[in-house]
Design a protein around this motif. Structure first.
Motif, PDB file in Angstrom:
ATOM      1  N   ARG A  63     -10.981  -4.180   0.333  1.00 16.40           N
ATOM      2  CA  ARG A  63      -9.454  -3.114   0.448  1.00 16.40           C
ATOM      3  C   ARG A  63      -9.800  -2.064  -0.553  1.00 16.40           C
ATOM      4  NH1 ARG A  63      -4.949  -4.936   2.326  1.00 16.40           N
ATOM      5  NH2 ARG A  63      -5.216  -7.532   2.833  1.00 16.40           N
TER       6      ARG A  63
ATOM      7  N   SER B  54      -8.235   3.588   0.853  1.00 16.05           N
ATOM      8  CA  SER B  54      -8.475   2.214   0.839  1.00 16.05           C
ATOM      9  C   SER B  54      -8.908   1.659   1.709  1.00 16.05           C
ATOM     10  CB  SER B  54      -7.176   1.443  -0.059  1.00 16.05           C
ATOM     11  OG  SER B  54      -5.677   1.505   0.927  1.00 16.05           O
TER      12      SER B  54
ATOM     13  N   TYR C  30       6.357   1.958   0.475  1.00 11.48           N
ATOM     14  CA  TYR C  30       5.029   1.470   1.050  1.00 11.48           C
ATOM     15  C   TYR C  30       5.539   1.069   2.041  1.00 11.48           C
ATOM     16  CZ  TYR C  30       6.014   1.291  -4.218  1.00 11.48           C
ATOM     17  OH  TYR C  30       6.646   2.166  -5.626  1.00 11.48           O
TER      18      TYR C  30
ATOM     19  N   ASP D 177      -3.176   6.974   3.186  1.00 14.91           N
ATOM     20  CA  ASP D 177      -2.368   6.918   3.195  1.00 14.91           C
ATOM     21  C   ASP D 177      -1.526   7.992   2.683  1.00 14.91           C
ATOM     22  OD1 ASP D 177       0.551   6.740   3.352  1.00 14.91           O
ATOM     23  OD2 ASP D 177       0.220   4.313   1.240  1.00 14.91           O
TER      24      ASP D 177
ATOM     25  N   THR E  94       0.839  -0.828  -0.443  1.00 16.08           N
ATOM     26  CA  THR E  94      -0.402  -0.279  -0.051  1.00 16.08           C
ATOM     27  C   THR E  94       0.681   0.873  -0.055  1.00 16.08           C
ATOM     28  OG1 THR E  94      -1.894  -0.931   0.953  1.00 16.08           O
ATOM     29  CG2 THR E  94      -1.699   1.121   1.439  1.00 16.08           C
ATOM     30  N   PRO E  95       0.719   1.854  -1.000  1.00 24.10           N
ATOM     31  CA  PRO E  95      -0.114   2.218  -2.175  1.00 24.10           C
ATOM     32  C   PRO E  95       0.415   0.900  -2.482  1.00 24.10           C
ATOM     33  CG  PRO E  95       1.090   4.112  -2.517  1.00 24.10           C
ATOM     34  CD  PRO E  95       1.429   3.185  -1.490  1.00 24.10           C
ATOM     35  N   GLU E  96      -0.103   0.453  -4.241  1.00 28.49           N
ATOM     36  CA  GLU E  96       0.208  -0.439  -5.279  1.00 28.49           C
ATOM     37  C   GLU E  96       0.958   0.278  -5.954  1.00 28.49           C
ATOM     38  OE1 GLU E  96      -2.978  -2.218  -6.585  1.00 28.49           O
ATOM     39  OE2 GLU E  96      -3.404  -3.825  -4.903  1.00 28.49           O
TER      40      GLU E  96
ATOM     41  N   ASP F 187      -8.681  -1.046   5.049  1.00 31.11           N
ATOM     42  CA  ASP F 187      -7.379  -2.224   5.297  1.00 31.11           C
ATOM     43  C   ASP F 187      -8.513  -3.484   6.238  1.00 31.11           C
ATOM     44  OD1 ASP F 187      -5.954  -3.424   6.244  1.00 31.11           O
ATOM     45  OD2 ASP F 187      -4.962  -1.748   7.862  1.00 31.11           O
TER      46      ASP F 187
END
Length: 471
Positions: A358, A343, A132, A391, A120-122, A345
């Protein structure tokens, strides 16, 4: 004294894995001198196992034998811990409880490895480095120590994990901070695909894996392009001035009469502002004072194009309306322009049926109240009690935040700072002094308040105020 009951079990032992179906044939002989009714039950099975017996009761006359078939289904999720279970097949009379016999059956339950890795994040867009949050989950039935690593196909990315390894009992999760670095590309954007692995310390054990993307902008190339553009503008301006002058000089040499005076009055064409700073300065030198007094149209347009709510030069806080997107599931980077990603969790609180939730969504209550909440990736109407993650981008940690919920008494906020410290804030706010003491805010988890760990209220947010670090 001879027992009035004889019992044998086939098979005498069993090897199994989570989710297996086992069958045992329990043979019973009535050694008494009266008719008996016998039943069988299995003791010591793993939690969650189900048992079915056919028939439920064996009615046996003296010296008569019968067989009861016992079918056992072992649980899949959560899997029972690996190891040896000594299962007791207890056969006893339905009416005389002092008449019973127990036969032990060893059942060896194999270890199952089910490691998942989620970044997270992708996708992170940046320059030389990126960060990340990596969540590692042990969905197996044995404790493991996992060593973390990240690679890219070109092997140009260096990766650092904090911590570099994690110890996970069955059914638990942990997080690590991944920092990656790579050389900047020169002339075009570069997308580096990262493969993240969590490898058990047992020989031959399967590793868990996940993916992430690191998009690098060619910063130096853009600077060279600006320099080249300015140089081209200077050459164009020089040509525009030199060519008419040479023509006028040639005409003067050919015909020095009165006409030459008229041809010498050459008007230099005005260059567009896109020609660069040098061209604009040269054009301004030949522009009358009355024209120079009015501001250029391009500057006026630029001043009105500034995004609403952006941080000004003094670093003041900005208010972000979290209900801005239209109703429905929204992309995780819907608020990237505001400096953060969103997102759900599902690992923070266990919500039945929401293990893979998600997503984030904007929804409207029947009373017309709109809010941002957690959801699955394809259904905005479910899983609203899963904690929601905000995030902040790796190159823009928050220096102070204040979240506005629909119900201020229903939620609380876990705050993770850049130095990996963690606090819980019931007021859904973090002061600038507190954030600065921990190098800024990395991400926050907003979740329902609950004394027993169960999610009882939806995560419903209306707005957030964010101040930059050091602002």
């Amino acid at each position: 004294m001879t027992l009035p009951l004889r019992v044998t079990v086939a098979p005498e032992r069993a090897d199994a894995a989570p989710g297996d179906n086992l069958t045992f044939d329990v043979s019973v002989r009535n050694a008494s001198d009266i008719v008996e009714h016998y039943g069988v039950e299995l003791l010591g099975l793993p939690d969650g196992a189900t048992v079915r017996t056919e028939p439920d009761v064996a009615k046996l006359r003296p010296s008569e034998a019968g067989t009861l078939t016992v079918r056992v289904t072992l649980p899949v999720q959560p899997p029972a811990p690996a190891g040896t279970y000594v299962v007791g097949a207890l056969v006893r009379s339905k009416y005389r409880h002092d008449v019973s016999r127990c036969v032990e059956i060893p059942v060896e339950l194999a270890a199952v490895e089910r490691i998942t890795v989620q970044a997270t994040p992708e996708v992170v867009t940046g320059g030389r480095a990126a960060q990340y949050t990596i969540e590692i989950t042990n969905g197996g039935n044995a404790p493991v120590r996992l060593y973390l690593a990240a690679t890219d196909p070109e092997r140009r990315v260096s990766a650092t994990f904090r911590p570099p390894s994690v110890d996970l009992p069955p059914g638990t999760s942990a997080r690590a901070l991944l920092t990656v670095q790579a050389p900047l590309p020169w002339n075009r954007e570069k997308q580096r695909q990262l493969s993240i692995t969590a490898t058990p310390d047992l020989p031959g054990a399967a590793a868990g894996s996940g993916t992430a993307s690191f998009v690098q902008k060619p910063r130096f190339a853009s600077k060279f392009a600006k320099v080249a553009g300015i140089g081209a503008a200077v050459l164009i301006l020089a040509a525009a001035v030199a060519v008419p002058t040479l023509l006028a000089s040639r005409d003067k040499d050919k015909d020095p009469g009165p006409v030459a005076a008229n041809t010498a009055a050459v008007v230099v064409p005005t260059l567009p502002s896109a020609a660069g700073p040098s061209a604009v300065a040269s054009s301004a030198a030949s522009t009358p004072a009355s024209q120079a007094a009015s501001p250029p149209a391009a500057s006026a347009e630029a001043s009105t194009a500034a995004p609403t709510g952006s941080t000004n030069g003094s670093g003041t806080a900005r208010d972000v309306d979290l209900t801005g997107p239209k109703d429905g599931v929204i992309p995780g980077d819907a608020f990237r322009a505001n400096g953060f990603l969103v997102s759900a969790d599902p690992g923070a609180i266990e919500v039945s049926g929401c293990e893979d939730a998600r997503g984030a969504a904007v929804v409207t209550d029947p009373d017309g109240t709109r809010f941002l909440t957690s959801s699955t990736a394809d259904d905005p109407t479910v899983c609203h009690t899963v904690p929601l993650m905000i995030d902040f981008l790796v190159d823009a940690p928050a220096g102070a935040i204040a979240v506005t919920p629909v119900d201020p008494d229903a939620l609380e906020m876990d705050v993770v700072y850049r130095d990996l410290r963690r606090t819980t804030e019931p007021t859904l706010a973090v002061t600038a002094a507190k954030a600065a003491a921990h190098q800024g805010i990395d991400f926050v988890l907003i979740r329902p308040r609950s004394a027993d760990g169960a999610a009882t209220a939806p995560v419903a947010l209306k707005a957030i105020r964010v101040a930059p670090l050091g602002g």
